[in-house]
Scaffold this active site. Structure first.
Site, PDB file in Angstrom:
ATOM      1  N   HIS A   1      14.482  57.106 -81.038  1.00 12.00           N
ATOM      2  CA  HIS A   1      14.443  55.646 -80.905  1.00 12.00           C
ATOM      3  C   HIS A   1      15.786  55.062 -81.339  1.00 12.00           C
ATOM      4  O   HIS A   1      15.934  54.504 -82.433  1.00 12.00           O
ATOM      5  CB  HIS A   1      13.315  55.064 -81.741  1.00 12.00           C
ATOM      6  CG  HIS A   1      13.010  53.629 -81.404  1.00 12.00           C
ATOM      7  ND1 HIS A   1      12.522  53.245 -80.174  1.00 12.00           N
ATOM      8  CD2 HIS A   1      13.133  52.476 -82.128  1.00 12.00           C
ATOM      9  CE1 HIS A   1      12.341  51.937 -80.155  1.00 12.00           C
ATOM     10  NE2 HIS A   1      12.721  51.453 -81.328  1.00 12.00           N
TER      11      HIS A   1
ATOM     12  N   ASP B   1      11.477  59.871 -78.468  1.00 10.97           N
ATOM     13  CA  ASP B   1      11.204  58.610 -79.170  1.00 10.97           C
ATOM     14  C   ASP B   1       9.833  58.672 -79.849  1.00 10.97           C
ATOM     15  O   ASP B   1       8.815  58.881 -79.193  1.00 10.97           O
ATOM     16  CB  ASP B   1      11.241  57.452 -78.163  1.00 10.97           C
ATOM     17  CG  ASP B   1      11.356  56.094 -78.820  1.00 10.97           C
ATOM     18  OD1 ASP B   1      10.882  55.944 -79.954  1.00 10.97           O
ATOM     19  OD2 ASP B   1      11.929  55.182 -78.190  1.00 10.97           O
TER      20      ASP B   1
ATOM     21  N   SER C   1      14.365  48.218 -77.479  1.00 16.30           N
ATOM     22  CA  SER C   1      13.064  48.246 -78.128  1.00 16.30           C
ATOM     23  C   SER C   1      12.307  46.933 -77.897  1.00 16.30           C
ATOM     24  O   SER C   1      12.004  46.586 -76.758  1.00 16.30           O
ATOM     25  CB  SER C   1      13.245  48.549 -79.627  1.00 16.30           C
ATOM     26  OG  SER C   1      12.009  48.827 -80.243  1.00 16.30           O
TER      27      SER C   1
END
Length: 269
Positions: A243, A211, A157
């Site tokens: 995610h 995601d 991320s």
């Protein structure tokens, strides 16, 4: 449920997934955290730097190393640094705004909005400042005798976005950069700072198609950007992944690392 609560819940779920990965015992005769001595040949040692996502921390990600049980990683040193705590703009509750810019949490740089899309605004100055810290970590390993082509930078991320920036802006070719659920955190103007050697560093980019925090479109923009600067990138899409990190992604990362470690050693021989 507020956007902040949903966001923190997603981060917590990702951390729990990583923490649930089973620990494997180290090879007989080796300590759990092996730190190779400085007199050993640098070409036979490797270093893996893992950069966590927004709101995460060092301890939550350390179990990742236990999936890498191949003999090629017997002399690998891992580092899981924690980002400094800072206010993050995207965590501001518009109904009850705090005195600061946003709720404080571990963050490598500021994030203005979530979900992250291909056109989201970026904290380019903050990214470049964080890159300096990552480069200092890499420089310490090189000074300790580890060959740059045996150094791998990975991140999830926000850590994936920082991985991309750090590897591209490092002046030497590294072993590789692995981006998980990340994005391109700066404008094309930064490409002028990329050295010819850095463009030779290979990338692995993995992204879940489900995601909802860093949209798949943001991940898809990564490989074309890397191609535009002359860098090689292998892109892996995971249809049902949100995610978070999956064991499948990490097992593939192990094989990706191994092939590059072997190539590096054969080249030296």
């Amino acid at each position: 449920m507020s956007s902040r609560v949903r966001f923190l819940f997603t981060l917590a779920a990702a951390s729990l997934l990583v923490a649930s990965l089973h620990r494997r015992a180290p090879p007989p005769g080796l300590p759990a955290k092996l730190v190779p001595s400085s007199h050993m040949a640098g070409r036979n040692r490797s270093f893996v730097l893992w950069l966590h996502g927004l709101g995460d921390s060092d301890p939550a990600n350390e179990p990742i190393r236990n999936l890498f049980s191949a003999t090629e990683f017997r002399l690998a040193r891992w580092s899981f640094p924690s980002a400094p705590r800072a206010p993050v703009s995207c965590n501001t509750d518009k109904e009850n705004p705090p005195p600061a810019n946003g709720f404080v949490m571990p963050s490598w740089f500021d994030i203005h909005e979530l979900p992250m899309s291909g056109g989201s605004p970026q904290d380019e100055a903050g990214v470049l400042k964080a890159v300096e810290k990552v480069h200092a970590m890499i420089d310490r390993e090189v000074a300790d005798g580890i060959h740059p082509e045996n150094i791998f930078v990975c991140g999830f991320s926000q850590g994936g976005a920082l991985t991309l920036a750090s590897v591209l802006l490092y002046p030497k070719k590294l072993g590789g950069g692995a981006v998980f659920s990340g994005w391109v955190p700066f404008s094309s103007s930064v490409t002028e700072k990329i050295s010819p050697e850095a463009r030779k560093t290979p990338f692995l980019w993995s992204h879940g198609m489900a995601d909802k925090v860093v949209l798949f479109e943001a991940g898809q923009a990564g490989p074309p950007f890397l191609q535009s600067v002359g860098a090689n990138c292998e892109f892996k899409a995971y249809p049902d992944l949100g995610h978070s990190l999956s064991k499948e992604e990490l097992l593939y990362l192990e094989s990706w690392f191994k092939s590059r470690l072997n190539a590096s050693q054969e080249k030296d021989g």
